[in-house]
Design a protein around this motif. Sequence first.
Motif, PDB file in Angstrom:
ATOM      1  N   ASN A  35      27.215 -12.382 -55.867  1.00  0.00           N
ATOM      2  CA  ASN A  35      27.626 -11.753 -56.557  1.00  0.00           C
ATOM      3  C   ASN A  35      28.066 -10.483 -55.594  1.00  0.00           C
ATOM      4  N   LEU A  36      29.361 -10.148 -55.913  1.00  0.00           N
ATOM      5  CA  LEU A  36      29.474  -8.215 -55.573  1.00  0.00           C
ATOM      6  C   LEU A  36      29.520  -6.847 -56.108  1.00  0.00           C
ATOM      7  N   ASP A  37      28.923  -7.469 -57.079  1.00  0.00           N
ATOM      8  CA  ASP A  37      28.278  -6.469 -58.080  1.00  0.00           C
ATOM      9  C   ASP A  37      26.606  -5.544 -57.458  1.00  0.00           C
ATOM     10  N   ASN A  38      26.297  -6.975 -56.669  1.00  0.00           N
ATOM     11  CA  ASN A  38      24.668  -6.830 -56.748  1.00  0.00           C
ATOM     12  C   ASN A  38      24.483  -6.273 -55.189  1.00  0.00           C
ATOM     13  N   LEU A  39      25.877  -5.407 -54.426  1.00  0.00           N
ATOM     14  CA  LEU A  39      25.781  -4.627 -52.942  1.00  0.00           C
ATOM     15  C   LEU A  39      25.571  -2.744 -53.328  1.00  0.00           C
ATOM     16  N   GLY A  40      24.957  -2.696 -54.590  1.00  0.00           N
ATOM     17  CA  GLY A  40      24.616  -1.003 -54.273  1.00  0.00           C
ATOM     18  C   GLY A  40      23.389  -0.374 -53.575  1.00  0.00           C
ATOM     19  N   PHE A  41      22.813  -1.542 -53.784  1.00  0.00           N
ATOM     20  CA  PHE A  41      21.612  -0.646 -52.866  1.00  0.00           C
ATOM     21  C   PHE A  41      21.646  -0.125 -50.934  1.00  0.00           C
ATOM     22  N   LEU A  42      22.885  -1.863 -50.815  1.00  0.00           N
ATOM     23  CA  LEU A  42      23.000  -1.623 -49.214  1.00  0.00           C
ATOM     24  C   LEU A  42      24.831  -0.315 -49.094  1.00  0.00           C
ATOM     25  N   LYS A  43      25.289  -0.633 -50.396  1.00  0.00           N
ATOM     26  CA  LYS A  43      26.417   0.413 -49.700  1.00  0.00           C
ATOM     27  C   LYS A  43      25.289   2.024 -50.025  1.00  0.00           C
ATOM     28  N   GLU A  44      24.683   2.006 -51.107  1.00  0.00           N
ATOM     29  CA  GLU A  44      23.739   3.785 -50.416  1.00  0.00           C
ATOM     30  C   GLU A  44      23.015   3.589 -49.191  1.00  0.00           C
ATOM     31  N   MET A  45      22.595   2.919 -48.872  1.00  0.00           N
ATOM     32  CA  MET A  45      21.501   2.615 -47.062  1.00  0.00           C
ATOM     33  C   MET A  45      22.893   3.057 -46.265  1.00  0.00           C
ATOM     34  N   VAL A  46      24.134   2.201 -46.792  1.00  0.00           N
ATOM     35  CA  VAL A  46      24.995   2.493 -45.267  1.00  0.00           C
ATOM     36  C   VAL A  46      25.560   4.150 -45.034  1.00  0.00           C
ATOM     37  N   GLN A  47      25.258   4.657 -46.101  1.00  0.00           N
ATOM     38  CA  GLN A  47      25.246   6.271 -46.607  1.00  0.00           C
ATOM     39  C   GLN A  47      23.982   6.821 -44.952  1.00  0.00           C
ATOM     40  N   GLN A  48      23.010   6.410 -45.838  1.00  0.00           N
ATOM     41  CA  GLN A  48      21.713   7.378 -45.731  1.00  0.00           C
ATOM     42  C   GLN A  48      21.320   6.565 -43.836  1.00  0.00           C
ATOM     43  N   ASN A  49      21.256   5.160 -43.746  1.00  0.00           N
ATOM     44  CA  ASN A  49      20.626   4.120 -42.600  1.00  0.00           C
ATOM     45  C   ASN A  49      21.518   3.644 -41.924  1.00  0.00           C
ATOM     46  N   LEU A  50      21.949   3.554 -41.352  1.00  0.00           N
ATOM     47  CA  LEU A  50      23.515   2.404 -41.539  1.00  0.00           C
ATOM     48  C   LEU A  50      23.128   1.557 -40.037  1.00  0.00           C
ATOM     49  N   TRP A  51      22.405   1.934 -38.808  1.00  0.00           N
ATOM     50  CA  TRP A  51      22.059   0.745 -38.955  1.00  0.00           C
ATOM     51  C   TRP A  51      20.998  -0.308 -39.420  1.00  0.00           C
ATOM     52  N   GLN A  52      19.917   0.302 -40.218  1.00  0.00           N
ATOM     53  CA  GLN A  52      19.488  -0.561 -41.510  1.00  0.00           C
ATOM     54  C   GLN A  52      19.641  -1.568 -41.944  1.00  0.00           C
ATOM     55  N   ALA A  53      20.682  -0.753 -42.181  1.00  0.00           N
ATOM     56  CA  ALA A  53      22.265  -1.211 -43.456  1.00  0.00           C
ATOM     57  C   ALA A  53      22.456  -2.652 -42.857  1.00  0.00           C
ATOM     58  N   MET A  54      22.702  -2.462 -41.428  1.00  0.00           N
ATOM     59  CA  MET A  54      23.364  -3.637 -40.798  1.00  0.00           C
ATOM     60  C   MET A  54      22.588  -4.376 -40.383  1.00  0.00           C
ATOM     61  N   LEU A  55      21.237  -4.556 -39.657  1.00  0.00           N
ATOM     62  CA  LEU A  55      20.337  -4.879 -39.787  1.00  0.00           C
ATOM     63  C   LEU A  55      20.479  -6.309 -40.845  1.00  0.00           C
ATOM     64  N   ILE A  56      19.783  -5.365 -42.172  1.00  0.00           N
ATOM     65  CA  ILE A  56      19.579  -6.163 -43.553  1.00  0.00           C
ATOM     66  C   ILE A  56      21.505  -7.248 -43.594  1.00  0.00           C
ATOM     67  N   TYR A  57      21.557  -6.979 -43.626  1.00  0.00           N
ATOM     68  CA  TYR A  57      23.184  -6.935 -43.666  1.00  0.00           C
ATOM     69  C   TYR A  57      23.537  -9.137 -42.587  1.00  0.00           C
ATOM     70  N   LEU A  58      23.088  -8.337 -41.393  1.00  0.00           N
ATOM     71  CA  LEU A  58      22.558  -9.297 -40.580  1.00  0.00           C
ATOM     72  C   LEU A  58      21.713 -10.417 -40.635  1.00  0.00           C
ATOM     73  N   VAL A  59      20.534 -10.008 -40.870  1.00  0.00           N
ATOM     74  CA  VAL A  59      19.533 -11.442 -41.566  1.00  0.00           C
ATOM     75  C   VAL A  59      19.997 -11.750 -42.647  1.00  0.00           C
ATOM     76  N   VAL A  60      20.591 -11.195 -43.404  1.00  0.00           N
ATOM     77  CA  VAL A  60      20.829 -11.658 -45.321  1.00  0.00           C
ATOM     78  C   VAL A  60      21.973 -13.281 -44.404  1.00  0.00           C
ATOM     79  N   THR A  61      23.018 -12.554 -43.837  1.00  0.00           N
ATOM     80  CA  THR A  61      24.292 -13.577 -43.456  1.00  0.00           C
ATOM     81  C   THR A  61      23.443 -15.127 -42.655  1.00  0.00           C
ATOM     82  N   VAL A  62      22.923 -14.461 -41.500  1.00  0.00           N
ATOM     83  CA  VAL A  62      22.294 -15.892 -40.933  1.00  0.00           C
ATOM     84  C   VAL A  62      21.794 -16.939 -41.998  1.00  0.00           C
ATOM     85  N   VAL A  63      20.542 -16.076 -42.427  1.00  0.00           N
ATOM     86  CA  VAL A  63      19.872 -16.578 -43.285  1.00  0.00           C
ATOM     87  C   VAL A  63      20.175 -17.560 -44.519  1.00  0.00           C
ATOM     88  N   GLY A  64      21.678 -16.708 -44.810  1.00  0.00           N
ATOM     89  CA  GLY A  64      22.781 -17.767 -46.275  1.00  0.00           C
ATOM     90  C   GLY A  64      23.520 -18.409 -45.227  1.00  0.00           C
TER      91      GLY A  64
END
Length: 239
Positions: A31-60
């Motif tokens: 669900n694209l509507d559930n990206l709010g927390f990651l959008k905020e994280m991209v602005q605050q800590n890009l590397w952390q957001a990238m890591l979370i995206y990486l982990v979620v994608t690999v698991v998915g």
Amino acid sequence: MKKIKLIVFILLVAVILILDHRFGWSGYLGNLDNLGFLKEMVQQNLWQAMLIYLVVTVVGCVVLALPGATFALFAGILFGPWLGILNCLVATTLGASAAFLTGRFFLKDSIKPIAQKNRYLKKLLFDSNPKSELVVLMITRLVPLFPYNLQNFAYGITDISFWKYTIYTFVFMFPGVSFFTIGAAGLTATEGRVWYFAVAGVLCLLVMGAGYLLKKRYLSEEMPKEISREMSKDMEEKQ
């Protein structure tokens, strides 16, 4: 041992499906509507957001039956077109490789002998010609014939080397990933939206055209001819 591996794999899949149905992981991540927390994280800590995206994608890619386009759409919305393409390619390639290794460990010993009994599958998946491996990977990455994660597990039972599979996957996913990522970035862009959609449209036409030509050349013509030849051989052997 090979039966034990197969049973363990089936049990793991059953448990994951039950938990997914119970907690709705696929629906939440898809669900694209559930990206709010990651959008905020991209602005605050890009590397952390990238890591979370990486982990979620690999698991998915390994665990959940999400369409491959989902990860590209997320990447475009979160990171924009260029960083999104890079993140998506790296993450989905790692996920595909992890699923490949899972299939090779749990399924190859038990499923490969069964698949090789079918002459069509034997020709398609177990041809010793390196060119055939290249063509099949190109077609399945460009043409959505099978679910993305099912493809990854299926390649695990073939004889293709891990590194060849990983490199080919990265290269052949690039056009499709670029199309979806740039298109998704255009949805949230404040400037140049028309250009995003124009580039995505051109890439879409190229991907669809290449996929159609490959499918027509290798799946609509060559394979039926191969099957016909194999059937003739069978009839001659019986006579």
